[in-house]
Enzyme design. Structure first.
Site, PDB file in Angstrom:
ATOM      1  N   ASN A 127       0.860  -1.188   0.000  1.00 50.99           N
ATOM      2  CA  ASN A 127       0.000   0.000   0.000  1.00 50.99           C
ATOM      3  C   ASN A 127       0.901   1.245   0.000  1.00 50.99           C
ATOM      4  O   ASN A 127       1.734   1.414   0.896  1.00 50.99           O
ATOM      5  CB  ASN A 127      -0.887  -0.036   1.257  1.00 50.99           C
ATOM      6  CG  ASN A 127      -1.801   1.167   1.353  1.00 50.99           C
ATOM      7  OD1 ASN A 127      -1.370   2.296   1.157  1.00 50.99           O
ATOM      8  ND2 ASN A 127      -3.056   0.940   1.682  1.00 50.99           N
ATOM      9  N   ASP A 174      -0.101   4.514  -0.013  1.00 50.32           N
ATOM     10  CA  ASP A 174      -0.789   5.753   0.386  1.00 50.32           C
ATOM     11  C   ASP A 174       0.161   6.783   1.000  1.00 50.32           C
ATOM     12  O   ASP A 174       0.057   7.980   0.746  1.00 50.32           O
ATOM     13  CB  ASP A 174      -1.868   5.449   1.445  1.00 50.32           C
ATOM     14  CG  ASP A 174      -3.056   4.696   0.890  1.00 50.32           C
ATOM     15  OD1 ASP A 174      -3.166   4.578  -0.345  1.00 50.32           O
ATOM     16  OD2 ASP A 174      -3.860   4.210   1.703  1.00 50.32           O
ATOM     17  N   HIS A 175       1.083   6.287   1.848  1.00 47.33           N
ATOM     18  CA  HIS A 175       1.879   7.262   2.610  1.00 47.33           C
ATOM     19  C   HIS A 175       3.037   7.850   1.818  1.00 47.33           C
ATOM     20  O   HIS A 175       3.656   8.820   2.261  1.00 47.33           O
ATOM     21  CB  HIS A 175       2.299   6.660   3.941  1.00 47.33           C
ATOM     22  CG  HIS A 175       1.088   6.393   4.789  1.00 47.33           C
ATOM     23  ND1 HIS A 175       0.164   7.384   5.090  1.00 47.33           N
ATOM     24  CD2 HIS A 175       0.590   5.257   5.328  1.00 47.33           C
ATOM     25  CE1 HIS A 175      -0.815   6.867   5.802  1.00 47.33           C
ATOM     26  NE2 HIS A 175      -0.581   5.576   5.956  1.00 47.33           N
ATOM     27  N   ARG A 194       4.280  18.862   1.026  1.00 48.17           N
ATOM     28  CA  ARG A 194       4.882  20.065   0.436  1.00 48.17           C
ATOM     29  C   ARG A 194       4.156  20.548  -0.821  1.00 48.17           C
ATOM     30  O   ARG A 194       4.610  21.467  -1.489  1.00 48.17           O
ATOM     31  CB  ARG A 194       6.359  19.812   0.128  1.00 48.17           C
ATOM     32  CG  ARG A 194       7.233  19.840   1.362  1.00 48.17           C
ATOM     33  CD  ARG A 194       7.270  21.252   1.915  1.00 48.17           C
ATOM     34  NE  ARG A 194       7.941  21.317   3.201  1.00 48.17           N
ATOM     35  CZ  ARG A 194       9.197  21.742   3.369  1.00 48.17           C
ATOM     36  NH1 ARG A 194       9.926  22.116   2.358  1.00 48.17           N
ATOM     37  NH2 ARG A 194       9.711  21.792   4.571  1.00 48.17           N
ATOM     38  N   HIS A 213      -5.583   3.753  -1.530  1.00 51.09           N
ATOM     39  CA  HIS A 213      -6.915   4.048  -0.997  1.00 51.09           C
ATOM     40  C   HIS A 213      -7.306   5.456  -1.437  1.00 51.09           C
ATOM     41  O   HIS A 213      -6.700   6.429  -0.997  1.00 51.09           O
ATOM     42  CB  HIS A 213      -6.848   3.950   0.542  1.00 51.09           C
ATOM     43  CG  HIS A 213      -8.181   4.106   1.225  1.00 51.09           C
ATOM     44  ND1 HIS A 213      -8.354   3.878   2.570  1.00 51.09           N
ATOM     45  CD2 HIS A 213      -9.414   4.464   0.769  1.00 51.09           C
ATOM     46  CE1 HIS A 213      -9.612   4.084   2.911  1.00 51.09           C
ATOM     47  NE2 HIS A 213     -10.281   4.450   1.838  1.00 51.09           N
ATOM     48  N   ARG A 254      -9.481   8.037  -0.789  1.00 49.20           N
ATOM     49  CA  ARG A 254     -10.434   8.422   0.261  1.00 49.20           C
ATOM     50  C   ARG A 254     -11.308   9.568  -0.223  1.00 49.20           C
ATOM     51  O   ARG A 254     -10.907  10.361  -1.081  1.00 49.20           O
ATOM     52  CB  ARG A 254      -9.681   8.847   1.524  1.00 49.20           C
ATOM     53  CG  ARG A 254      -8.888   7.735   2.171  1.00 49.20           C
ATOM     54  CD  ARG A 254      -8.312   8.204   3.499  1.00 49.20           C
ATOM     55  NE  ARG A 254      -9.337   8.291   4.507  1.00 49.20           N
ATOM     56  CZ  ARG A 254      -9.534   7.386   5.467  1.00 49.20           C
ATOM     57  NH1 ARG A 254      -8.748   6.344   5.577  1.00 49.20           N
ATOM     58  NH2 ARG A 254     -10.501   7.537   6.335  1.00 49.20           N
ATOM     59  N   ARG A 299      -7.023  12.712   1.128  1.00 45.77           N
ATOM     60  CA  ARG A 299      -5.935  13.175   1.992  1.00 45.77           C
ATOM     61  C   ARG A 299      -4.570  12.662   1.541  1.00 45.77           C
ATOM     62  O   ARG A 299      -3.557  13.228   1.893  1.00 45.77           O
ATOM     63  CB  ARG A 299      -6.202  12.812   3.454  1.00 45.77           C
ATOM     64  CG  ARG A 299      -6.078  11.341   3.737  1.00 45.77           C
ATOM     65  CD  ARG A 299      -6.177  11.047   5.215  1.00 45.77           C
ATOM     66  NE  ARG A 299      -7.520  11.225   5.722  1.00 45.77           N
ATOM     67  CZ  ARG A 299      -7.973  10.623   6.827  1.00 45.77           C
ATOM     68  NH1 ARG A 299      -7.167   9.843   7.521  1.00 45.77           N
ATOM     69  NH2 ARG A 299      -9.200  10.787   7.241  1.00 45.77           N
ATOM     70  N   GLU A 356      -8.473   0.453  -2.860  1.00 44.81           N
ATOM     71  CA  GLU A 356      -9.255   0.434  -1.613  1.00 44.81           C
ATOM     72  C   GLU A 356     -10.192   1.621  -1.644  1.00 44.81           C
ATOM     73  O   GLU A 356      -9.770   2.727  -2.002  1.00 44.81           O
ATOM     74  CB  GLU A 356      -8.279   0.636  -0.452  1.00 44.81           C
ATOM     75  CG  GLU A 356      -8.237  -0.447   0.544  1.00 44.81           C
ATOM     76  CD  GLU A 356      -7.311  -0.023   1.656  1.00 44.81           C
ATOM     77  OE1 GLU A 356      -7.693   0.859   2.430  1.00 44.81           O
ATOM     78  OE2 GLU A 356      -6.215  -0.572   1.724  1.00 44.81           O
ATOM     79  N   THR A 398      -6.849   6.158  10.157  1.00 44.40           N
ATOM     80  CA  THR A 398      -6.755   5.091   9.166  1.00 44.40           C
ATOM     81  C   THR A 398      -8.011   4.239   9.310  1.00 44.40           C
ATOM     82  O   THR A 398      -8.824   4.481  10.203  1.00 44.40           O
ATOM     83  CB  THR A 398      -5.460   4.250   9.378  1.00 44.40           C
ATOM     84  OG1 THR A 398      -5.408   3.212   8.399  1.00 44.40           O
ATOM     85  CG2 THR A 398      -5.417   3.635  10.769  1.00 44.40           C
ATOM     86  N   THR A 399      -8.173   3.244   8.436  1.00 42.28           N
ATOM     87  CA  THR A 399      -9.364   2.395   8.519  1.00 42.28           C
ATOM     88  C   THR A 399      -9.407   1.729   9.895  1.00 42.28           C
ATOM     89  O   THR A 399      -8.424   1.153  10.333  1.00 42.28           O
ATOM     90  CB  THR A 399      -9.315   1.321   7.415  1.00 42.28           C
ATOM     91  OG1 THR A 399      -8.939   1.953   6.194  1.00 42.28           O
ATOM     92  CG2 THR A 399     -10.650   0.654   7.240  1.00 42.28           C
ATOM     93  N   GLU A 407     -10.854  -9.568   2.711  1.00 40.28           N
ATOM     94  CA  GLU A 407      -9.584  -9.230   3.355  1.00 40.28           C
ATOM     95  C   GLU A 407      -9.842  -9.207   4.851  1.00 40.28           C
ATOM     96  O   GLU A 407     -10.697  -8.460   5.336  1.00 40.28           O
ATOM     97  CB  GLU A 407      -9.053  -7.876   2.882  1.00 40.28           C
ATOM     98  CG  GLU A 407      -7.731  -7.536   3.578  1.00 40.28           C
ATOM     99  CD  GLU A 407      -7.098  -6.237   3.099  1.00 40.28           C
ATOM    100  OE1 GLU A 407      -7.300  -5.854   1.930  1.00 40.28           O
ATOM    101  OE2 GLU A 407      -6.416  -5.592   3.922  1.00 40.28           O
ATOM    102  N   HIS A 435      -3.640  -4.808   7.654  1.00 39.27           N
ATOM    103  CA  HIS A 435      -3.784  -3.698   8.594  1.00 39.27           C
ATOM    104  C   HIS A 435      -2.905  -3.922   9.816  1.00 39.27           C
ATOM    105  O   HIS A 435      -3.097  -4.898  10.549  1.00 39.27           O
ATOM    106  CB  HIS A 435      -5.227  -3.449   9.047  1.00 39.27           C
ATOM    107  CG  HIS A 435      -5.442  -1.995   9.346  1.00 39.27           C
ATOM    108  ND1 HIS A 435      -5.073  -1.426  10.531  1.00 39.27           N
ATOM    109  CD2 HIS A 435      -5.906  -0.978   8.574  1.00 39.27           C
ATOM    110  CE1 HIS A 435      -5.324  -0.135  10.490  1.00 39.27           C
ATOM    111  NE2 HIS A 435      -5.819   0.172   9.321  1.00 39.27           N
ATOM    112  N   GLY A 481       1.297  -1.505   4.319  1.00 43.40           N
ATOM    113  CA  GLY A 481       1.682  -0.152   3.933  1.00 43.40           C
ATOM    114  C   GLY A 481       2.611   0.513   4.920  1.00 43.40           C
ATOM    115  O   GLY A 481       3.830   0.586   4.724  1.00 43.40           O
TER     116      GLY A 481
END
Ligand code: PXP
Length: 238
Positions: free
Chosen positions: A6, A8-9, A17, A42, A44, A48, A69, A99-100, A150, A190, A212
């Site tokens: 994952n 996302d981050h 930035r 994901h 969202r 975000r 996701e 988070t989820t 999942e 997760h 992730g």
């Protein structure tokens, strides 16, 4: 057991930035080079981290499979049906959460989720439902027509005693077995990290884990490809 990453981050850091770097697509390609068989992101409702253009670029670029996701809302369903990921993983989503926070209540939302699953299938997209390791939820997931589930491993990851961890692991094992018996593909994810992955990786009924945060955190120290290779190695050697 296969590993999906994952990213996302990577987008969280990019957005800090407001520029283009680090690029989630470059990160996805690095994950693939290091052995990931899938890329998860994901989209969202509040955008975000991952943005619509990230999903489109990932779809056009990655060579493995794209797992999107998402919450089963009308807007995101529309985007998914247009972009056509290989898999959508439906999750509950609350605006204020970091988070989820848990699995879908498929028992309570069976009709709505069944309609969503059918729409995805009409567009040639496979569906996985993110659920807690609870038998009633697994049976309900099967009844929606989804081909995969999942298992939410967050409670296992957050366990603060050995006894609680063993209990949560047992629930995950039982859930994986039941899912397979019902003909579902079984993913898990997760909160999985370099310390708690081995016990999960030894459960034969789990086809794939989605990881992730722990990998991206390690990437800060050792680089993304090394972080993915280390996780891949732990899974293989378990
Ligand atoms: N699976 C699902 C359904 C998730 O929502 C998340 C978090 O985005 C993950 C897996 C990955 O969790 P983590 O980032 O804690 O590894």
């Amino acid at each position: 057991m296969k590993l999906a990453i994952n990213i996302d981050h990577i987008a969280t850091l990019r957005n800090a930035r407001g520029g283009r770097l680090p690029d989630p697509v470059d990160a996805a390609l690095a994950c693939e080079r290091a052995g990931a068989v899938g890329i998860v992101c994901h989209l969202r409702e509040d955008r975000r981290h991952i943005r619509d253009t990230d999903v489109e670029r990932l779809r056009a670029t990655i060579k493995t499979k794209l797992d999107l996701e998402m919450a089963a809302t009308e807007e995101i369903i529309g985007i998914a049906c247009r972009v056509k990921p290989d898999l959508v993983t439906l999750v509950p989503e609350h605006r204020m959460e970091l988070t989820t926070e848990g699995g879908l209540d498929v028992v309570a939302e069976r009709a709505r989720l069944t309609t969503a699953v059918k729409k995805f299938h009409d567009h040639g997209i496979a569906v996985s439902l993110f659920i807690d390791p609870v038998p009633a939820q697994i049976h309900a997931a099967r009844e929606t027509g989804a081909e995969m589930m999942e298992i939410h491993t967050g409670e296992y990851a957050d366990a603060t005693s050995a006894g609680e961890r063993a209990h949560q692991l047992q629930l995950i094992e039982d859930a994986a077995r039941l899912g397979k018996t019902l003909g579902l593909g079984v993913n898990a994810g997760h909160g999985l990290d370099y310390h708690n992955i081995a016990a999960v990786a030894r459960i034969p009924e789990i086809d794939e884990v989605s990881i992730g945060y722990a990998v991206i955190v390690r990437a800060v120290s050792v680089g993304l490809e090394s972080a993915v290779r280390q996780m891949h190695g732990l899974i293989q050697s378990a």
